[in-house]
Design a protein around this motif. Structure first.
Motif, mmCIF file in Angstrom:
data_model
loop_
_atom_site.group_PDB
_atom_site.id
_atom_site.type_symbol
_atom_site.label_atom_id
_atom_site.label_comp_id
_atom_site.label_asym_id
_atom_site.label_seq_id
_atom_site.Cartn_x
_atom_site.Cartn_y
_atom_site.Cartn_z
ATOM 1 N N THR A 247 47.942 -33.040 17.773
ATOM 2 C CA THR A 247 48.067 -31.854 16.920
ATOM 3 C C THR A 247 49.530 -31.592 16.590
ATOM 4 O O THR A 247 49.894 -31.365 15.431
ATOM 5 C CB THR A 247 47.453 -30.620 17.618
ATOM 6 N N GLU B 84 35.393 -38.838 14.927
ATOM 7 C CA GLU B 84 35.197 -37.399 15.121
ATOM 8 C C GLU B 84 36.448 -36.693 15.623
ATOM 9 O O GLU B 84 36.702 -35.543 15.263
ATOM 10 C CB GLU B 84 34.021 -37.162 16.054
ATOM 11 N N ILE B 85 37.235 -37.372 16.432
ATOM 12 C CA ILE B 85 38.460 -36.753 16.954
ATOM 13 C C ILE B 85 39.424 -36.449 15.801
ATOM 14 O O ILE B 85 39.979 -35.350 15.715
ATOM 15 C CB ILE B 85 39.117 -37.652 18.024
ATOM 16 N N LEU C 210 38.644 -36.137 12.590
ATOM 17 C CA LEU C 210 38.048 -35.114 11.723
ATOM 18 C C LEU C 210 38.354 -33.718 12.259
ATOM 19 O O LEU C 210 38.779 -32.832 11.507
ATOM 20 C CB LEU C 210 36.537 -35.317 11.602
ATOM 21 N N LYS C 211 38.171 -33.521 13.563
ATOM 22 C CA LYS C 211 38.454 -32.213 14.176
ATOM 23 C C LYS C 211 39.944 -31.886 14.100
ATOM 24 O O LYS C 211 40.318 -30.738 13.824
ATOM 25 C CB LYS C 211 37.989 -32.200 15.629
ATOM 26 N N GLU D 140 40.913 -30.943 10.443
ATOM 27 C CA GLU D 140 40.337 -29.640 10.102
ATOM 28 C C GLU D 140 41.043 -28.509 10.844
ATOM 29 O O GLU D 140 41.256 -27.433 10.293
ATOM 30 C CB GLU D 140 38.837 -29.641 10.381
ATOM 31 N N LYS D 141 41.437 -28.780 12.083
ATOM 32 C CA LYS D 141 42.170 -27.789 12.876
ATOM 33 C C LYS D 141 43.481 -27.393 12.190
ATOM 34 O O LYS D 141 43.915 -26.243 12.278
ATOM 35 C CB LYS D 141 42.446 -28.371 14.268
#
Length: 169
Positions: free
Chosen positions: A101, A129-130, A132-133, A136-137
């Motif tokens: 992040t 998926e990691i 994508l999250k 989006e975060k």
């Protein structure tokens, strides 16, 4: 995790660890370049990103003075003020600790504040998926869904295009 992660220019000495990460099956399956690299490939890439007219601005991510990942802005289009983003957190033992992040935010900030970009895009495989999250975060928005775009593990997958817009310019 409050430790600082920072961007640093890529040095030739970093190339061997970048090759190791890129050839790691757990990382390779998420890359569009789906082939094993050797040092010859990596040195050619290094020379290309260091040319004055390069369409890429690449960095290593440093954490506690050790490189833990690589990423940057690619397909830079200065006329239209946009680029795509690429990121690998190579040290898997550091996954899930917030470093991805922070690294992604550093790249977005660099693109918007230092390069004056208006839009930063990303292509993400639907099974990642990691990522994508993560995107989006950080307020990346899904724009396009390309059906049956990627053939992996005997199956067709979607590739999703995300972007973030710099509303300050």
């Amino acid at each position: 995790m409050n430790e600082k992660i920072e961007l640093s220019g890529i040095k030739k000495a970093d190339l061997s660890v970048i090759v190791k990460w890129r050839n790691n099956h757990d990382i390779l399956k998420f890359n569009t370049q789906y082939f094993l690299l050797n040092m010859e490939h990596q040195k050619k890439w290094f020379d290309e990103i260091n040319q004055k007219e390069s369409k890429s601005k690449m960095f290593v991510f440093k954490y506690k003075n050790k490189i833990v990942g690589v990423g940057g802005l690619i397909h830079i289009d200065n006329k239209n003020k946009n680029a795509d983003i690429a990121i690998i957190l190579g040290e898997s033992k550091l996954h899930g600790k917030g470093l991805g992040t922070k690294a992604l935010q550093l790249l977005v900030d660099y693109g918007f504040k230092k390069m004056g970009l208006h839009r930063i895009g990303a292509e993400i495989f639907e099974y990642n998926e990691i990522s994508l999250k993560l995107f989006e975060k950080l307020n990346f928005k899904k724009e396009v869904e390309m059906r049956d775009y990627l053939w992996r593990d005997g199956k067709w997958w979607k590739v999703l295009t995300y972007s973030i817009i710099n509303l300050k310019n």
